[in-house]
Design an enzyme around this catalytic site. Structure first.
Site, PDB file in Angstrom:
ATOM      1  N   LEU A 194       8.272 -59.261  15.079  1.00  0.00           N
ATOM      2  CA  LEU A 194       7.488 -59.066  13.857  1.00  0.00           C
ATOM      3  C   LEU A 194       7.429 -60.294  12.961  1.00  0.00           C
ATOM      4  O   LEU A 194       6.984 -60.215  11.814  1.00  0.00           O
ATOM      5  CB  LEU A 194       8.022 -57.856  13.082  1.00  0.00           C
ATOM      6  CG  LEU A 194       7.987 -56.540  13.877  1.00  0.00           C
ATOM      7  CD1 LEU A 194       8.626 -55.420  13.083  1.00  0.00           C
ATOM      8  CD2 LEU A 194       6.574 -56.185  14.301  1.00  0.00           C
ATOM      9  N   CYS A 195       7.854 -61.445  13.477  1.00  0.00           N
ATOM     10  CA  CYS A 195       7.784 -62.690  12.702  1.00  0.00           C
ATOM     11  C   CYS A 195       6.362 -63.239  12.712  1.00  0.00           C
ATOM     12  O   CYS A 195       5.649 -63.133  13.704  1.00  0.00           O
ATOM     13  CB  CYS A 195       8.723 -63.739  13.299  1.00  0.00           C
ATOM     14  SG  CYS A 195      10.423 -63.517  12.816  1.00  0.00           S
ATOM     15  N   HIS A 196       5.992 -63.854  11.605  1.00  0.00           N
ATOM     16  CA  HIS A 196       4.689 -64.496  11.502  1.00  0.00           C
ATOM     17  C   HIS A 196       4.735 -65.867  12.168  1.00  0.00           C
ATOM     18  O   HIS A 196       5.765 -66.549  12.131  1.00  0.00           O
ATOM     19  CB  HIS A 196       4.300 -64.670  10.027  1.00  0.00           C
ATOM     20  CG  HIS A 196       4.045 -63.380   9.340  1.00  0.00           C
ATOM     21  ND1 HIS A 196       5.062 -62.617   8.813  1.00  0.00           N
ATOM     22  CD2 HIS A 196       2.894 -62.705   9.104  1.00  0.00           C
ATOM     23  CE1 HIS A 196       4.547 -61.524   8.273  1.00  0.00           C
ATOM     24  NE2 HIS A 196       3.234 -61.555   8.433  1.00  0.00           N
ATOM     25  N   ASP A 226      25.185 -73.217  27.773  1.00  0.00           N
ATOM     26  CA  ASP A 226      24.638 -73.387  29.122  1.00  0.00           C
ATOM     27  C   ASP A 226      25.052 -74.712  29.745  1.00  0.00           C
ATOM     28  O   ASP A 226      25.436 -74.763  30.915  1.00  0.00           O
ATOM     29  CB  ASP A 226      23.114 -73.285  29.085  1.00  0.00           C
ATOM     30  CG  ASP A 226      22.505 -73.501  30.458  1.00  0.00           C
ATOM     31  OD1 ASP A 226      22.894 -72.775  31.402  1.00  0.00           O
ATOM     32  OD2 ASP A 226      21.656 -74.398  30.597  1.00  0.00           O
ATOM     33  N   MET A 262      14.120 -67.012   9.531  1.00  0.00           N
ATOM     34  CA  MET A 262      14.253 -66.660  10.950  1.00  0.00           C
ATOM     35  C   MET A 262      14.118 -67.893  11.837  1.00  0.00           C
ATOM     36  O   MET A 262      14.783 -67.997  12.871  1.00  0.00           O
ATOM     37  CB  MET A 262      13.232 -65.590  11.350  1.00  0.00           C
ATOM     38  CG  MET A 262      13.481 -64.238  10.694  1.00  0.00           C
ATOM     39  SD  MET A 262      15.165 -63.604  10.917  1.00  0.00           S
ATOM     40  CE  MET A 262      15.267 -63.480  12.687  1.00  0.00           C
ATOM     41  N   GLU A 263      13.287 -68.836  11.427  1.00  0.00           N
ATOM     42  CA  GLU A 263      13.124 -70.060  12.206  1.00  0.00           C
ATOM     43  C   GLU A 263      14.407 -70.881  12.201  1.00  0.00           C
ATOM     44  O   GLU A 263      14.811 -71.426  13.236  1.00  0.00           O
ATOM     45  CB  GLU A 263      11.940 -70.868  11.662  1.00  0.00           C
ATOM     46  CG  GLU A 263      10.584 -70.274  11.996  1.00  0.00           C
ATOM     47  CD  GLU A 263      10.225 -68.994  11.246  1.00  0.00           C
ATOM     48  OE1 GLU A 263       9.253 -68.346  11.651  1.00  0.00           O
ATOM     49  OE2 GLU A 263      10.900 -68.633  10.255  1.00  0.00           O
TER      50      GLU A 263
END
Length: 165
Positions: free
Chosen positions: A79-81, A132, A117-118
C-alpha cells in the site's frame, strides 16, 4: 500503544485494506532516517571492514542494495505510494564493542507523503544483503533493531526518536 481502528489510514470503514488518497495533501519536503544493525562474530566484522570477504566488497554491495530498495519500496510494500526520491543514502559504522555493523539510511523527496517506509526498507535490504554475503562464514549473524530514527515534513510534522546512549 494508543490509537483506534479509526486512526489506521490504510483501512476503510469496513476494515478492508486501501491505499490512502494523498491527492489533496500539500507537496512538502520530506526526510526520514532509519537505522538497524547486523550482529556477528568479531572475525566476520573484521573480514567485512578489511574487504576480505570471499564474495567481495560487502559494504559496497549492501549500500547499492539499500539504495535500490528505497527506490523500489512501492513494489515491495503493497500500500505504499510510488515516490520520486531526490536522495537516498546508506552508510555503515562498525561497532567492534557490540560485534555489529550499524546501518543508517537517509531518504528525501518533495511530495505528498513521507519517506519513512523507504528509509526502513533501505536498512532492511542492506542488512539482508550483508547477511547473504556473509552467511557462509558466520551462521550466527542476527539482524536487529530496525527502527525509524527521525522524520521531517508533512502534516504530522517532525518526529525524533529519543535513544539512550
Amino acid at each position: 500503544m494508543s490509537g483506534s481502528i479509526d486512526q489506521l489510514s490504510h483501512l476503510d470503514a469496513a476494515g478492508r485494506a486501501r491505499m490512502v488518497d494523498v491527492g489533496n495533501k500539500a507537496v512538502t519536503a520530506r526526510e526520514a532516517i532509519a537505522r538497524g544493525r547486523v550482529v556477528m562474530q568479531p572475525a566476520t566484522l573484521q573480514l567485512i571492514v578489511s574487504g576480505g570477504m570471499p564474495k567481495g566488497d560487502v559494504l559496497a554491495v549492501a549500500r547499492v542494495a539499500g539504495i535500490m530498495a528505497a527506490k523500489r519500496t512501492a513494489e515491495l510494500i503493497p500500500l505504499c505510494h510510488l515516490l520520486n526520491l531526490s536522495h537516498a543514502s546508506v552508510n555503515f559504522t562498525p561497532d567492534p564493542a557490540g560485534n555489529a555493523l550499524e546501518i543508517e539510511a537517509t531518504v528525501r523527496c518533495t511530495g505528498q507523503t513521507g519517506v519513512e517506509m523507504e528509509a526502513l526498507t533501505a536498512v532492511s535490504i542492506a542488512a539482508l544483503t550483508i547477511y547473504d554475503m556473509c552467511k557462509a562464514v558466520d551462521k550466527t549473524m542476527q539482524i536487529d533493531g530496525i527502527r525509524l530514527i527521525a522524520k521531517r515534513g508533512g502534516r504530522s510534522g517532525d518526529w525524533q526518536r529519543e535513544e539512550s546512549a
